[in-house]
Design a protein around this motif. Structure first.
Motif, PDB file in Angstrom:
ATOM      1  N   ALA A 283      29.655  36.230  52.916  1.00  0.00           N
ATOM      2  CA  ALA A 283      30.669  35.216  53.208  1.00  0.00           C
ATOM      3  C   ALA A 283      31.021  34.420  51.958  1.00  0.00           C
ATOM      4  N   ARG A 284      30.007  34.069  51.147  1.00  0.00           N
ATOM      5  CA  ARG A 284      30.290  33.337  49.901  1.00  0.00           C
ATOM      6  C   ARG A 284      31.127  34.178  48.946  1.00  0.00           C
ATOM      7  N   VAL A 285      30.768  35.463  48.814  1.00  0.00           N
ATOM      8  CA  VAL A 285      31.544  36.347  47.943  1.00  0.00           C
ATOM      9  C   VAL A 285      32.981  36.466  48.434  1.00  0.00           C
ATOM     10  N   ALA A 286      33.144  36.586  49.748  1.00  0.00           N
ATOM     11  CA  ALA A 286      34.492  36.694  50.293  1.00  0.00           C
ATOM     12  C   ALA A 286      35.309  35.433  50.022  1.00  0.00           C
ATOM     13  N   ARG A 287      34.646  34.266  50.140  1.00  0.00           N
ATOM     14  CA  ARG A 287      35.374  33.025  49.849  1.00  0.00           C
ATOM     15  C   ARG A 287      35.768  32.941  48.383  1.00  0.00           C
ATOM     16  N   VAL A 288      34.852  33.340  47.495  1.00  0.00           N
ATOM     17  CA  VAL A 288      35.181  33.325  46.066  1.00  0.00           C
ATOM     18  C   VAL A 288      36.311  34.293  45.767  1.00  0.00           C
TER      19      VAL A 288
ATOM     20  N   ALA B 230      41.780  35.456  44.359  1.00  0.00           N
ATOM     21  CA  ALA B 230      43.051  36.106  44.672  1.00  0.00           C
ATOM     22  C   ALA B 230      44.187  35.098  44.779  1.00  0.00           C
ATOM     23  N   GLU B 231      43.882  33.944  45.367  1.00  0.00           N
ATOM     24  CA  GLU B 231      44.910  32.904  45.463  1.00  0.00           C
ATOM     25  C   GLU B 231      45.320  32.400  44.087  1.00  0.00           C
ATOM     26  N   THR B 232      44.319  32.208  43.212  1.00  0.00           N
ATOM     27  CA  THR B 232      44.628  31.752  41.844  1.00  0.00           C
ATOM     28  C   THR B 232      45.443  32.795  41.091  1.00  0.00           C
TER      29      THR B 232
END
Length: 284
Positions: A167-172, A177-179
Protein backbone atom coordinates in the motif's frame (compact mmCIF):
# COMPACT_ATOMS: atom_id res chain seq x y z
CA UNK A 1 -13.49 -54.61 38.38
CA UNK A 2 -14.97 -58.07 37.86
CA UNK A 3 -17.34 -57.78 40.83
CA UNK A 4 -18.99 -54.77 39.20
CA UNK A 5 -20.60 -57.09 36.65
CA UNK A 6 -20.73 -60.39 38.60
CA UNK A 7 -22.47 -59.05 41.71
CA UNK A 8 -25.51 -57.47 39.97
CA UNK A 9 -26.01 -60.58 37.82
CA UNK A 10 -25.78 -62.93 40.83
CA UNK A 11 -28.19 -60.82 42.92
CA UNK A 12 -30.68 -60.58 40.06
CA UNK A 13 -30.49 -64.37 39.52
CA UNK A 14 -31.11 -65.14 43.19
CA UNK A 15 -34.09 -62.76 43.36
CA UNK A 16 -35.64 -64.15 40.16
CA UNK A 17 -35.18 -67.76 41.39
CA UNK A 18 -36.84 -66.97 44.74
CA UNK A 19 -39.73 -65.21 43.01
CA UNK A 20 -40.18 -68.07 40.54
CA UNK A 21 -40.22 -70.67 43.30
CA UNK A 22 -42.64 -68.64 45.41
CA UNK A 23 -45.02 -68.02 42.52
CA UNK A 24 -45.04 -71.68 41.47
CA UNK A 25 -45.76 -72.83 45.03
CA UNK A 26 -48.53 -70.23 45.53
CA UNK A 27 -50.03 -70.70 42.05
CA UNK A 28 -50.00 -74.49 41.94
CA UNK A 29 -50.38 -75.06 45.70
CA UNK A 30 -54.20 -74.92 45.46
CA UNK A 31 -54.42 -77.42 42.61
CA UNK A 32 -51.69 -79.90 43.57
CA UNK A 33 -49.96 -80.75 46.83
CA UNK A 34 -47.36 -78.20 47.81
CA UNK A 35 -44.42 -80.68 47.56
CA UNK A 36 -45.28 -81.14 43.88
CA UNK A 37 -45.41 -77.39 43.36
CA UNK A 38 -42.09 -77.06 45.17
CA UNK A 39 -40.52 -79.67 42.88
CA UNK A 40 -41.82 -77.84 39.80
CA UNK A 41 -40.38 -74.53 41.02
CA UNK A 42 -37.05 -76.10 41.93
CA UNK A 43 -36.97 -77.80 38.51
CA UNK A 44 -37.33 -74.49 36.69
CA UNK A 45 -34.73 -72.79 38.90
CA UNK A 46 -32.42 -75.84 38.83
CA UNK A 47 -32.48 -76.06 35.03
CA UNK A 48 -31.77 -72.37 34.75
CA UNK A 49 -28.94 -72.57 37.30
CA UNK A 50 -27.41 -75.66 35.62
CA UNK A 51 -27.34 -74.09 32.17
CA UNK A 52 -25.89 -70.91 33.65
CA UNK A 53 -23.11 -72.87 35.41
CA UNK A 54 -22.28 -74.72 32.19
CA UNK A 55 -22.17 -71.46 30.24
CA UNK A 56 -19.77 -69.99 32.80
CA UNK A 57 -17.55 -73.09 32.54
CA UNK A 58 -17.40 -72.81 28.74
CA UNK A 59 -16.66 -69.09 29.02
CA UNK A 60 -13.77 -69.78 31.42
CA UNK A 61 -12.33 -72.20 28.83
CA UNK A 62 -12.71 -69.63 26.05
CA UNK A 63 -15.49 -71.61 24.38
CA UNK A 64 -19.15 -71.07 23.62
CA UNK A 65 -22.16 -73.29 22.89
CA UNK A 66 -25.24 -71.93 21.15
CA UNK A 67 -27.31 -74.94 22.31
CA UNK A 68 -26.56 -74.34 25.98
CA UNK A 69 -27.27 -70.65 25.57
CA UNK A 70 -30.60 -71.41 23.89
CA UNK A 71 -31.59 -73.81 26.68
CA UNK A 72 -30.71 -71.21 29.31
CA UNK A 73 -32.84 -68.55 27.61
CA UNK A 74 -35.66 -71.09 27.38
CA UNK A 75 -35.64 -71.60 31.15
CA UNK A 76 -35.58 -67.80 31.56
CA UNK A 77 -38.61 -67.45 29.29
CA UNK A 78 -40.41 -70.19 31.18
CA UNK A 79 -39.80 -68.45 34.50
CA UNK A 80 -40.94 -65.13 33.04
CA UNK A 81 -44.05 -66.81 31.58
CA UNK A 82 -44.90 -68.29 34.98
CA UNK A 83 -44.61 -64.88 36.63
CA UNK A 84 -46.70 -63.18 33.95
CA UNK A 85 -49.41 -65.90 34.09
CA UNK A 86 -49.58 -65.63 37.89
CA UNK A 87 -49.84 -61.85 37.63
CA UNK A 88 -52.69 -62.07 35.13
CA UNK A 89 -54.66 -64.58 37.23
CA UNK A 90 -54.07 -62.87 40.54
CA UNK A 91 -57.04 -61.02 41.95
CA UNK A 92 -54.96 -58.49 43.80
CA UNK A 93 -51.50 -57.01 43.40
CA UNK A 94 -51.56 -57.71 39.66
CA UNK A 95 -49.42 -54.65 38.90
CA UNK A 96 -46.79 -55.62 41.46
CA UNK A 97 -46.40 -59.11 40.01
CA UNK A 98 -46.18 -57.74 36.48
CA UNK A 99 -43.51 -55.31 37.64
CA UNK A 100 -41.24 -58.18 38.78
CA UNK A 101 -42.05 -60.57 35.91
CA UNK A 102 -39.09 -59.31 33.84
CA UNK A 103 -36.49 -60.22 36.50
CA UNK A 104 -35.53 -63.66 35.02
CA UNK A 105 -34.84 -62.13 31.60
CA UNK A 106 -32.99 -59.25 33.24
CA UNK A 107 -30.77 -61.73 35.10
CA UNK A 108 -29.93 -63.53 31.82
CA UNK A 109 -29.14 -60.19 30.19
CA UNK A 110 -26.79 -59.24 33.04
CA UNK A 111 -24.92 -62.56 32.67
CA UNK A 112 -24.64 -61.84 28.95
CA UNK A 113 -23.13 -58.43 29.72
CA UNK A 114 -20.69 -60.04 32.16
CA UNK A 115 -19.60 -62.55 29.47
CA UNK A 116 -19.00 -59.76 27.01
CA UNK A 117 -16.94 -57.92 29.63
CA UNK A 118 -14.80 -61.01 30.25
CA UNK A 119 -14.16 -61.50 26.52
CA UNK A 120 -12.99 -57.89 26.17
CA UNK A 121 -11.15 -57.52 29.49
CA UNK A 122 -7.47 -56.58 29.35
CA UNK A 123 -4.61 -56.82 31.82
CA UNK A 124 -3.43 -53.71 33.69
CA UNK A 125 -0.20 -53.71 31.66
CA UNK A 126 -2.14 -53.67 28.40
CA UNK A 127 -4.42 -50.93 29.71
CA UNK A 128 -1.39 -48.86 30.73
CA UNK A 129 0.14 -49.36 27.27
CA UNK A 130 -3.09 -48.31 25.57
CA UNK A 131 -3.36 -45.28 27.83
CA UNK A 132 0.23 -44.31 27.00
CA UNK A 133 -0.44 -44.64 23.27
CA UNK A 134 -3.58 -42.56 23.54
CA UNK A 135 -1.77 -39.92 25.60
CA UNK A 136 1.07 -39.81 23.06
CA UNK A 137 -1.44 -39.40 20.24
CA UNK A 138 -3.16 -36.57 22.13
CA UNK A 139 0.19 -34.89 22.75
CA UNK A 140 1.15 -35.13 19.09
CA UNK A 141 -2.23 -33.77 18.03
CA UNK A 142 -1.90 -30.87 20.48
CA UNK A 143 1.61 -30.07 19.24
CA UNK A 144 0.42 -30.22 15.62
CA UNK A 145 -2.48 -27.90 16.40
CA UNK A 146 -0.16 -25.47 18.18
CA UNK A 147 2.28 -25.56 15.25
CA UNK A 148 -0.51 -24.90 12.76
CA UNK A 149 -1.85 -22.02 14.85
CA UNK A 150 1.65 -20.50 15.13
CA UNK A 151 2.26 -20.86 11.40
CA UNK A 152 -1.12 -19.32 10.66
CA UNK A 153 -0.39 -16.37 12.95
CA UNK A 154 3.05 -15.90 11.36
CA UNK A 155 1.58 -16.03 7.87
CA UNK A 156 -1.10 -13.55 8.86
CA UNK A 157 1.56 -11.17 10.25
CA UNK A 158 3.65 -11.55 7.10
CA UNK A 159 0.67 -10.90 4.84
CA UNK A 160 -0.26 -7.85 6.89
CA UNK A 161 3.28 -6.46 6.60
CA UNK A 162 3.45 -7.20 2.87
CA UNK A 163 0.05 -5.61 2.32
CA UNK A 164 1.04 -2.50 4.27
CA UNK A 165 4.32 -2.22 2.33
CA UNK A 166 2.50 -2.69 -0.96
CA UNK A 167 0.00 0.00 0.00
CA UNK A 168 2.85 2.42 0.80
CA UNK A 169 4.56 1.64 -2.51
CA UNK A 170 1.29 2.15 -4.36
CA UNK A 171 0.78 5.52 -2.67
CA UNK A 172 4.31 6.62 -3.55
CA UNK A 173 3.86 5.49 -7.13
CA UNK A 174 0.57 7.34 -7.33
CA UNK A 175 2.18 10.56 -6.05
CA UNK A 176 5.11 10.10 -8.43
CA UNK A 177 2.78 9.50 -11.35
CA UNK A 178 0.83 12.61 -10.42
CA UNK A 179 4.03 14.66 -10.23
CA UNK A 180 5.25 13.29 -13.58
CA UNK A 181 1.90 14.04 -15.17
CA UNK A 182 2.13 17.62 -13.95
CA UNK A 183 5.68 17.95 -15.27
CA UNK A 184 4.72 16.56 -18.65
CA UNK A 185 1.75 18.91 -18.78
CA UNK A 186 4.09 21.82 -18.05
CA UNK A 187 6.52 20.70 -20.75
CA UNK A 188 3.68 20.29 -23.23
CA UNK A 189 2.40 23.77 -22.46
CA UNK A 190 5.90 25.20 -22.81
CA UNK A 191 6.42 23.40 -26.11
CA UNK A 192 3.18 24.75 -27.49
CA UNK A 193 3.99 28.33 -26.35
CA UNK A 194 4.44 31.12 -28.88
CA UNK A 195 8.05 32.04 -27.90
CA UNK A 196 9.37 28.48 -27.55
CA UNK A 197 10.30 28.08 -31.20
CA UNK A 198 12.19 31.37 -31.33
CA UNK A 199 14.10 30.53 -28.16
CA UNK A 200 15.12 27.13 -29.53
CA UNK A 201 16.35 28.53 -32.87
CA UNK A 202 18.71 30.87 -31.05
CA UNK A 203 20.79 28.02 -29.62
CA UNK A 204 20.11 25.00 -31.82
CA UNK A 205 19.25 24.20 -35.37
CA UNK A 206 15.90 25.64 -36.39
CA UNK A 207 12.89 23.63 -35.41
CA UNK A 208 10.44 26.13 -36.95
CA UNK A 209 11.81 27.18 -40.37
CA UNK A 210 11.17 30.76 -41.33
CA UNK A 211 10.98 32.19 -37.85
CA UNK A 212 14.59 33.50 -37.57
CA UNK A 213 17.82 32.94 -39.39
CA UNK A 214 20.34 30.40 -38.22
CA UNK A 215 22.65 31.81 -35.56
CA UNK A 216 26.39 31.37 -36.28
CA UNK A 217 29.56 32.41 -34.48
CA UNK A 218 31.00 35.75 -35.73
CA UNK A 219 34.19 35.77 -37.85
CA UNK A 220 36.66 38.53 -36.86
CA UNK A 221 39.11 38.30 -39.78
CA UNK A 222 40.07 36.44 -42.89
CA UNK A 223 40.41 32.74 -42.42
CA UNK A 224 41.88 29.95 -44.45
CA UNK A 225 40.69 26.41 -44.30
CA UNK A 226 43.13 24.14 -42.53
CA UNK A 227 44.01 21.11 -44.53
CA UNK A 228 43.23 17.86 -42.83
CA UNK A 229 46.25 16.10 -41.40
CA UNK A 230 47.32 13.22 -43.49
CA UNK A 231 47.00 10.00 -41.70
CA UNK A 232 50.24 8.25 -40.91
CA UNK A 233 50.44 4.97 -42.78
CA UNK A 234 50.26 1.94 -40.54
CA UNK A 235 53.37 -0.21 -40.12
CA UNK A 236 53.42 -3.60 -41.72
CA UNK A 237 53.89 -6.66 -39.57
CA UNK A 238 57.46 -7.12 -40.81
CA UNK A 239 58.41 -3.51 -40.10
CA UNK A 240 56.74 -3.67 -36.72
CA UNK A 241 58.63 -6.86 -35.92
CA UNK A 242 61.95 -5.22 -36.89
CA UNK A 243 61.30 -2.19 -34.67
CA UNK A 244 60.27 -4.37 -31.74
CA UNK A 245 63.37 -6.56 -32.20
CA UNK A 246 65.72 -3.55 -32.36
CA UNK A 247 64.24 -1.92 -29.27
CA UNK A 248 64.15 -5.18 -27.34
CA UNK A 249 67.73 -6.11 -28.14
CA UNK A 250 69.09 -2.59 -27.67
CA UNK A 251 70.24 -3.54 -24.19
CA UNK A 252 71.61 -6.66 -22.60
CA UNK A 253 69.72 -8.34 -21.05
CA UNK A 254 66.79 -7.82 -23.40
CA UNK A 255 64.11 -5.35 -22.36
CA UNK A 256 60.77 -6.46 -20.97
CA UNK A 257 57.57 -5.87 -22.89
CA UNK A 258 56.61 -2.90 -20.75
CA UNK A 259 59.98 -1.17 -21.23
CA UNK A 260 59.98 -1.94 -24.96
CA UNK A 261 56.44 -0.53 -25.37
CA UNK A 262 57.41 2.67 -23.52
CA UNK A 263 60.44 3.23 -25.77
CA UNK A 264 58.37 2.35 -28.84
CA UNK A 265 55.83 5.08 -28.00
CA UNK A 266 58.55 7.55 -27.02
CA UNK A 267 60.22 7.12 -30.42
CA UNK A 268 57.03 8.36 -32.12
CA UNK A 269 55.92 5.05 -33.55
CA UNK A 270 52.23 4.18 -33.60
CA UNK A 271 50.63 0.77 -33.34
CA UNK A 272 47.70 -0.68 -31.49
CA UNK A 273 48.31 -2.55 -28.28
CA UNK A 274 47.06 -5.78 -29.85
CA UNK A 275 49.47 -5.57 -32.81
CA UNK A 276 52.38 -4.50 -30.59
CA UNK A 277 51.85 -7.43 -28.21
CA UNK A 278 51.51 -9.83 -31.12
CA UNK A 279 54.81 -8.56 -32.61
CA UNK A 280 56.44 -8.97 -29.17
CA UNK A 281 55.29 -12.58 -29.01
CA UNK A 282 56.62 -13.26 -32.51
CA UNK A 283 59.99 -11.69 -31.72
CA UNK A 284 60.36 -13.17 -28.25
Amino acid sequence: MRTRTVLPAAVMTAVSMVLTLAVVVMWLGGAVPWPVALVVGLGIDGGWLATLAYERRLAAQGDHSSVVTGVGWSFGLIATGVLVAHALTADSSRGAWLAVAWLPLAAKALWLVHGLWERTALTPAALDTIAGIQQEARDEAAVARARLRAEAATEETRLTAVTAAGARVARVQARTAETLAGAWSTLEAARRGEGTGRALTSVTSPVTPGVTARWDLPIWGPSEPVAALESVPALTDAALDDLVRKIRDSEDPALSYREMAARFRAAGHSASEVRLRAAWKRVA
